[in-house]
Scaffold this motif. Sequence first.
Motif, PDB file in Angstrom:
ATOM      1  N   ILE A 179     -29.378  28.651  81.275  1.00 26.99           N
ATOM      2  CA  ILE A 179     -29.283  30.402  81.660  1.00 26.99           C
ATOM      3  C   ILE A 179     -28.686  30.217  83.078  1.00 26.99           C
ATOM      4  N   ILE A 180     -29.131  29.441  83.648  1.00 26.60           N
ATOM      5  CA  ILE A 180     -29.042  29.767  85.379  1.00 26.60           C
ATOM      6  C   ILE A 180     -27.421  29.053  85.252  1.00 26.60           C
ATOM      7  N   SER A 181     -27.070  27.895  84.612  1.00 29.70           N
ATOM      8  CA  SER A 181     -25.766  27.279  84.881  1.00 29.70           C
ATOM      9  C   SER A 181     -24.868  28.105  84.142  1.00 29.70           C
ATOM     10  N   ALA A 182     -25.292  29.000  83.134  1.00 28.72           N
ATOM     11  CA  ALA A 182     -24.209  30.007  82.320  1.00 28.72           C
ATOM     12  C   ALA A 182     -24.025  30.833  83.369  1.00 28.72           C
ATOM     13  N   PHE A 183     -24.815  31.439  84.144  1.00 33.60           N
ATOM     14  CA  PHE A 183     -24.699  32.654  84.856  1.00 33.60           C
ATOM     15  C   PHE A 183     -23.857  32.264  86.126  1.00 33.60           C
ATOM     16  N   TYR A 184     -23.952  31.312  86.772  1.00 36.45           N
ATOM     17  CA  TYR A 184     -23.212  30.597  87.922  1.00 36.45           C
ATOM     18  C   TYR A 184     -21.803  30.334  87.464  1.00 36.45           C
ATOM     19  N   GLY A 185     -21.727  29.650  86.232  1.00 40.25           N
ATOM     20  CA  GLY A 185     -20.427  29.018  85.731  1.00 40.25           C
ATOM     21  C   GLY A 185     -19.572  30.319  85.601  1.00 40.25           C
ATOM     22  N   LEU A 186     -20.235  31.474  84.788  1.00 41.74           N
ATOM     23  CA  LEU A 186     -19.567  32.590  84.420  1.00 41.74           C
ATOM     24  C   LEU A 186     -18.998  33.535  85.824  1.00 41.74           C
ATOM     25  N   CYS A 187     -19.740  33.317  86.923  1.00 45.55           N
ATOM     26  CA  CYS A 187     -19.056  33.805  88.050  1.00 45.55           C
ATOM     27  C   CYS A 187     -18.132  33.128  88.517  1.00 45.55           C
ATOM     28  N   PHE A 188     -18.135  31.695  88.740  1.00 45.99           N
ATOM     29  CA  PHE A 188     -17.098  30.958  89.044  1.00 45.99           C
ATOM     30  C   PHE A 188     -15.843  31.301  88.247  1.00 45.99           C
ATOM     31  N   THR A 189     -16.048  31.387  86.922  1.00 42.78           N
ATOM     32  CA  THR A 189     -15.068  31.579  86.052  1.00 42.78           C
ATOM     33  C   THR A 189     -14.346  32.869  86.181  1.00 42.78           C
ATOM     34  N   ALA A 190     -15.140  34.029  86.431  1.00 38.37           N
ATOM     35  CA  ALA A 190     -14.545  35.257  86.756  1.00 38.37           C
ATOM     36  C   ALA A 190     -13.830  35.388  87.943  1.00 38.37           C
ATOM     37  N   ALA A 191     -14.088  34.596  89.020  1.00 34.76           N
ATOM     38  CA  ALA A 191     -13.294  34.234  90.159  1.00 34.76           C
ATOM     39  C   ALA A 191     -12.059  33.662  89.865  1.00 34.76           C
ATOM     40  N   ALA A 192     -11.990  32.661  88.991  1.00 29.47           N
ATOM     41  CA  ALA A 192     -10.895  31.765  88.940  1.00 29.47           C
ATOM     42  C   ALA A 192      -9.774  32.492  87.953  1.00 29.47           C
ATOM     43  N   VAL A 193     -10.514  33.093  87.045  1.00 24.38           N
ATOM     44  CA  VAL A 193      -9.571  33.900  86.144  1.00 24.38           C
ATOM     45  C   VAL A 193      -8.938  35.240  86.829  1.00 24.38           C
ATOM     46  N   ALA A 194      -9.612  35.679  87.672  1.00 22.26           N
ATOM     47  CA  ALA A 194      -8.878  36.650  88.584  1.00 22.26           C
ATOM     48  C   ALA A 194      -7.672  36.087  89.389  1.00 22.26           C
ATOM     49  N   VAL A 218      -9.068  20.832  86.397  1.00 21.86           N
ATOM     50  CA  VAL A 218      -9.459  21.106  84.855  1.00 21.86           C
ATOM     51  C   VAL A 218      -9.810  22.481  84.834  1.00 21.86           C
ATOM     52  N   GLY A 219     -10.529  23.292  85.562  1.00 20.38           N
ATOM     53  CA  GLY A 219     -10.835  24.492  85.560  1.00 20.38           C
ATOM     54  C   GLY A 219      -9.915  25.320  85.492  1.00 20.38           C
ATOM     55  N   PHE A 220      -8.936  25.365  86.448  1.00 21.35           N
ATOM     56  CA  PHE A 220      -7.885  25.964  86.609  1.00 21.35           C
ATOM     57  C   PHE A 220      -6.809  25.660  85.406  1.00 21.35           C
ATOM     58  N   ALA A 221      -6.605  24.590  85.146  1.00 24.13           N
ATOM     59  CA  ALA A 221      -5.717  24.097  84.027  1.00 24.13           C
ATOM     60  C   ALA A 221      -6.256  24.782  82.889  1.00 24.13           C
ATOM     61  N   THR A 222      -7.255  25.230  82.609  1.00 28.78           N
ATOM     62  CA  THR A 222      -7.921  25.855  81.441  1.00 28.78           C
ATOM     63  C   THR A 222      -8.102  27.314  81.690  1.00 28.78           C
ATOM     64  N   PHE A 223      -7.107  27.914  82.710  1.00 32.19           N
ATOM     65  CA  PHE A 223      -7.106  29.190  82.933  1.00 32.19           C
ATOM     66  C   PHE A 223      -8.440  29.872  83.602  1.00 32.19           C
ATOM     67  N   GLY A 224      -9.098  28.726  83.999  1.00 34.51           N
ATOM     68  CA  GLY A 224     -10.413  29.379  84.478  1.00 34.51           C
ATOM     69  C   GLY A 224     -11.724  29.244  83.907  1.00 34.51           C
ATOM     70  N   LEU A 225     -11.535  29.053  82.608  1.00 34.66           N
ATOM     71  CA  LEU A 225     -12.478  28.724  81.626  1.00 34.66           C
ATOM     72  C   LEU A 225     -13.371  27.863  81.804  1.00 34.66           C
ATOM     73  N   GLY A 226     -12.759  26.557  82.086  1.00 36.14           N
ATOM     74  CA  GLY A 226     -13.379  25.377  82.075  1.00 36.14           C
ATOM     75  C   GLY A 226     -14.506  25.551  83.426  1.00 36.14           C
TER      76      GLY A 226
END
Length: 264
Positions: A51-66, A230-238
Amino acid sequence: MPRTVHTEDFQRTTQVKDTEYARTIPCRKVSISAPLHWLALGLNDFIRMPIISAFYGLCFTAAAVAIVQLVQWQGTHLVIMPSLVVYMLIGPFLALGLYDASWEREKGHKPSLLHSMKAIGRNSTSQWAFAVILVVAMIFWMRIAALLHALYPSVQGAPLIDFAPFLIIGSAVGAVIAALIFGISAFSIPLMMERRVDVMTAVFTSFNAVSQNKPAMIVWAFIICAGILVGFATFGLGMIVVMPILGYGTWHAYHETIYKKHHP
């Protein structure tokens, strides 16, 4: 009359308080393979704290996708560096929650999302000061890059050899600045969170630890860069997976490298 020197004078250790300003906390020597161990521990934390991993992972993902979306909408590379400055500003604060979760597990406690979020406000003065240092460093890097752009060939379709000065000098300057930023930031944030030291103590301690463990820290820096790519290569989803693992791993790297408060 001269004072007599006794053997115990050299054996006595003095406990230095955390309130002392701008000191350097001692570090351990770690092996070149230590980063792989930190990565494995980070993966274990990721699995055990979904749960904690998913929350912060989604926060980082949102910033990268933006950032990815902003670059696509603007259609220019000029927004990449300012976006990365913002990412570097919010990234360390998000990572605080991951450090806290690993720390709670380390102490035998049950980590909670709420407790990890409260860690963001711990020692906030020093943390904000460090964030400003990172932003200033990134702005300085951008200005240097703008100056180096004068070496870029002005003729379209120029031969590859004409790009050599720009590529060689630009890469060398970028590598030096990146190494300095990595040196001062590798352990600064977790140190400020756990021991609540001032920003300069955190910076000096981090830089010293990186300097004393160059082979291992080069491997760790490579792992971090590869993960972010890898994170940015997957359009932030990684970033959902990459950033929590790297965050947990950074905490374990800190605790294995920097001497603990009660065991100097």
